[in-house]
Write a protein that holds these residues in place. Structure first.
Motif, PDB file in Angstrom:
ATOM      1  N   ASP A 102       0.814  -1.222   0.000  1.00  0.00           N
ATOM      2  CA  ASP A 102       0.000   0.000   0.000  1.00  0.00           C
ATOM      3  C   ASP A 102       0.848   1.272   0.000  1.00  0.00           C
ATOM      4  N   ASN A 103       2.005   1.206   0.650  1.00  0.00           N
ATOM      5  CA  ASN A 103       2.866   2.385   0.737  1.00  0.00           C
ATOM      6  C   ASN A 103       3.905   2.462  -0.366  1.00  0.00           C
ATOM      7  N   GLY A 104       3.972   1.449  -1.217  1.00  0.00           N
ATOM      8  CA  GLY A 104       4.900   1.472  -2.348  1.00  0.00           C
ATOM      9  C   GLY A 104       6.358   1.545  -1.937  1.00  0.00           C
ATOM     10  N   PHE A 105       6.705   0.894  -0.830  1.00  0.00           N
ATOM     11  CA  PHE A 105       8.077   0.939  -0.342  1.00  0.00           C
ATOM     12  C   PHE A 105       9.031   0.155  -1.230  1.00  0.00           C
ATOM     13  N   SER A 106      10.252   0.634  -1.319  1.00  0.00           N
ATOM     14  CA  SER A 106      11.322  -0.158  -1.921  1.00  0.00           C
ATOM     15  C   SER A 106      11.858  -1.079  -0.823  1.00  0.00           C
ATOM     16  N   LYS A 107      12.705  -2.014  -1.202  1.00  0.00           N
ATOM     17  CA  LYS A 107      13.310  -2.917  -0.220  1.00  0.00           C
ATOM     18  C   LYS A 107      14.078  -2.106   0.822  1.00  0.00           C
ATOM     19  N   ALA A 108      14.857  -1.121   0.382  1.00  0.00           N
ATOM     20  CA  ALA A 108      15.660  -0.304   1.296  1.00  0.00           C
ATOM     21  C   ALA A 108      14.787   0.512   2.245  1.00  0.00           C
ATOM     22  N   GLN A 109      13.719   1.094   1.726  1.00  0.00           N
ATOM     23  CA  GLN A 109      12.831   1.896   2.573  1.00  0.00           C
ATOM     24  C   GLN A 109      12.197   1.039   3.662  1.00  0.00           C
ATOM     25  N   TYR A 110      11.680  -0.140   3.265  1.00  0.00           N
ATOM     26  CA  TYR A 110      11.043  -1.006   4.253  1.00  0.00           C
ATOM     27  C   TYR A 110      12.064  -1.498   5.277  1.00  0.00           C
ATOM     28  N   SER A 111      13.248  -1.849   4.808  1.00  0.00           N
ATOM     29  CA  SER A 111      14.292  -2.331   5.723  1.00  0.00           C
ATOM     30  C   SER A 111      14.659  -1.275   6.751  1.00  0.00           C
ATOM     31  N   ASN A 112      14.701  -0.005   6.339  1.00  0.00           N
ATOM     32  CA  ASN A 112      14.995   1.079   7.280  1.00  0.00           C
ATOM     33  C   ASN A 112      13.898   1.211   8.331  1.00  0.00           C
ATOM     34  N   ILE A 113      12.654   1.078   7.920  1.00  0.00           N
ATOM     35  CA  ILE A 113      11.533   1.136   8.869  1.00  0.00           C
ATOM     36  C   ILE A 113      11.611  -0.046   9.832  1.00  0.00           C
ATOM     37  N   GLN A 114      11.884  -1.218   9.286  1.00  0.00           N
ATOM     38  CA  GLN A 114      11.939  -2.428  10.103  1.00  0.00           C
ATOM     39  C   GLN A 114      13.067  -2.348  11.133  1.00  0.00           C
ATOM     40  N   LYS A 115      14.196  -1.759  10.761  1.00  0.00           N
ATOM     41  CA  LYS A 115      15.323  -1.626  11.699  1.00  0.00           C
ATOM     42  C   LYS A 115      14.965  -0.734  12.883  1.00  0.00           C
ATOM     43  N   GLU A 116      14.102   0.245  12.640  1.00  0.00           N
ATOM     44  CA  GLU A 116      13.688   1.155  13.711  1.00  0.00           C
ATOM     45  C   GLU A 116      12.720   0.499  14.690  1.00  0.00           C
ATOM     46  N   SER A 117      11.972  -0.481  14.221  1.00  0.00           N
ATOM     47  CA  SER A 117      10.978  -1.129  15.078  1.00  0.00           C
ATOM     48  C   SER A 117      10.874  -2.622  14.756  1.00  0.00           C
ATOM     49  N   PRO A 118      11.921  -3.390  15.057  1.00  0.00           N
ATOM     50  CA  PRO A 118      11.904  -4.823  14.721  1.00  0.00           C
ATOM     51  C   PRO A 118      10.855  -5.628  15.488  1.00  0.00           C
ATOM     52  N   ALA A 119      10.390  -5.106  16.615  1.00  0.00           N
ATOM     53  CA  ALA A 119       9.358  -5.816  17.371  1.00  0.00           C
ATOM     54  C   ALA A 119       7.994  -5.687  16.702  1.00  0.00           C
ATOM     55  N   ARG A 120       7.845  -4.723  15.803  1.00  0.00           N
ATOM     56  CA  ARG A 120       6.564  -4.477  15.137  1.00  0.00           C
ATOM     57  C   ARG A 120       6.544  -4.962  13.696  1.00  0.00           C
ATOM     58  N   PHE A 121       7.662  -4.772  12.984  1.00  0.00           N
ATOM     59  CA  PHE A 121       7.705  -5.069  11.555  1.00  0.00           C
ATOM     60  C   PHE A 121       8.557  -6.301  11.265  1.00  0.00           C
ATOM     61  N   PRO A 122       7.999  -7.288  10.550  1.00  0.00           N
ATOM     62  CA  PRO A 122       8.790  -8.463  10.163  1.00  0.00           C
ATOM     63  C   PRO A 122       9.894  -8.056   9.179  1.00  0.00           C
ATOM     64  N   SER A 123      10.892  -8.892   9.026  1.00  0.00           N
ATOM     65  CA  SER A 123      11.999  -8.589   8.124  1.00  0.00           C
ATOM     66  C   SER A 123      11.541  -8.571   6.665  1.00  0.00           C
ATOM     67  N   TYR A 124      12.331  -7.904   5.833  1.00  0.00           N
ATOM     68  CA  TYR A 124      12.019  -7.859   4.406  1.00  0.00           C
ATOM     69  C   TYR A 124      12.039  -9.272   3.814  1.00  0.00           C
ATOM     70  N   TYR A 125      12.924 -10.125   4.307  1.00  0.00           N
ATOM     71  CA  TYR A 125      12.978 -11.510   3.815  1.00  0.00           C
ATOM     72  C   TYR A 125      11.600 -12.162   3.958  1.00  0.00           C
ATOM     73  N   HIS A 126      10.977 -11.997   5.111  1.00  0.00           N
ATOM     74  CA  HIS A 126       9.651 -12.587   5.323  1.00  0.00           C
ATOM     75  C   HIS A 126       8.617 -11.966   4.391  1.00  0.00           C
ATOM     76  N   ILE A 127       8.688 -10.658   4.203  1.00  0.00           N
ATOM     77  CA  ILE A 127       7.766  -9.978   3.285  1.00  0.00           C
ATOM     78  C   ILE A 127       7.887 -10.579   1.891  1.00  0.00           C
ATOM     79  N   SER A 128       9.120 -10.773   1.406  1.00  0.00           N
ATOM     80  CA  SER A 128       9.316 -11.309   0.058  1.00  0.00           C
ATOM     81  C   SER A 128       8.800 -12.740  -0.056  1.00  0.00           C
TER      82      SER A 128
END
Length: 85
Positions: A23-49
């Motif tokens: 929905d947010n049109g994130f790139s891999k790098a953008q999502y990874s940066n968000i996930q690093k800030e809140s790993p307890a909330r956001f699953p890793s990009y690997y799981h997303i893929s």
């Protein structure tokens, strides 16, 4: 008077995380940066893929050409029924 901000800390479900990513049109790098800030909330990009692959029909049923993408109807119906069940 102070108000408290409520922050969710539970890990998103795979459906929530994939929808958030798409929905947010994130790139891999953008999502990874968000996930690093809140790993307890956001699953890793690997799981997303991996979850994104689960939402697509089998690759052998997809035919790519320069101007269109074709999916075999039987494969699409099979995939859709498996996802519903």
């Amino acid at each position: 008077m102070m108000t408290q901000l409520s922050c969710k800390t539970d890990l998103m479900s795979k459906e929530e995380a994939l929808a958030f990513f798409i929905d947010n049109g994130f790139s891999k790098a953008q999502y990874s940066n968000i996930q690093k800030e809140s790993p307890a909330r956001f699953p890793s990009y690997y799981h997303i893929s991996q979850w994104k692959k689960e939402c697509s029909p089998a690759e052998e049923s997809i035919i790519l050409s320069p101007s269109k993408v074709t999916v075999q109807l039987q494969a699409l119906m099979q995939h859709t029924s498996e996802r519903i069940i």
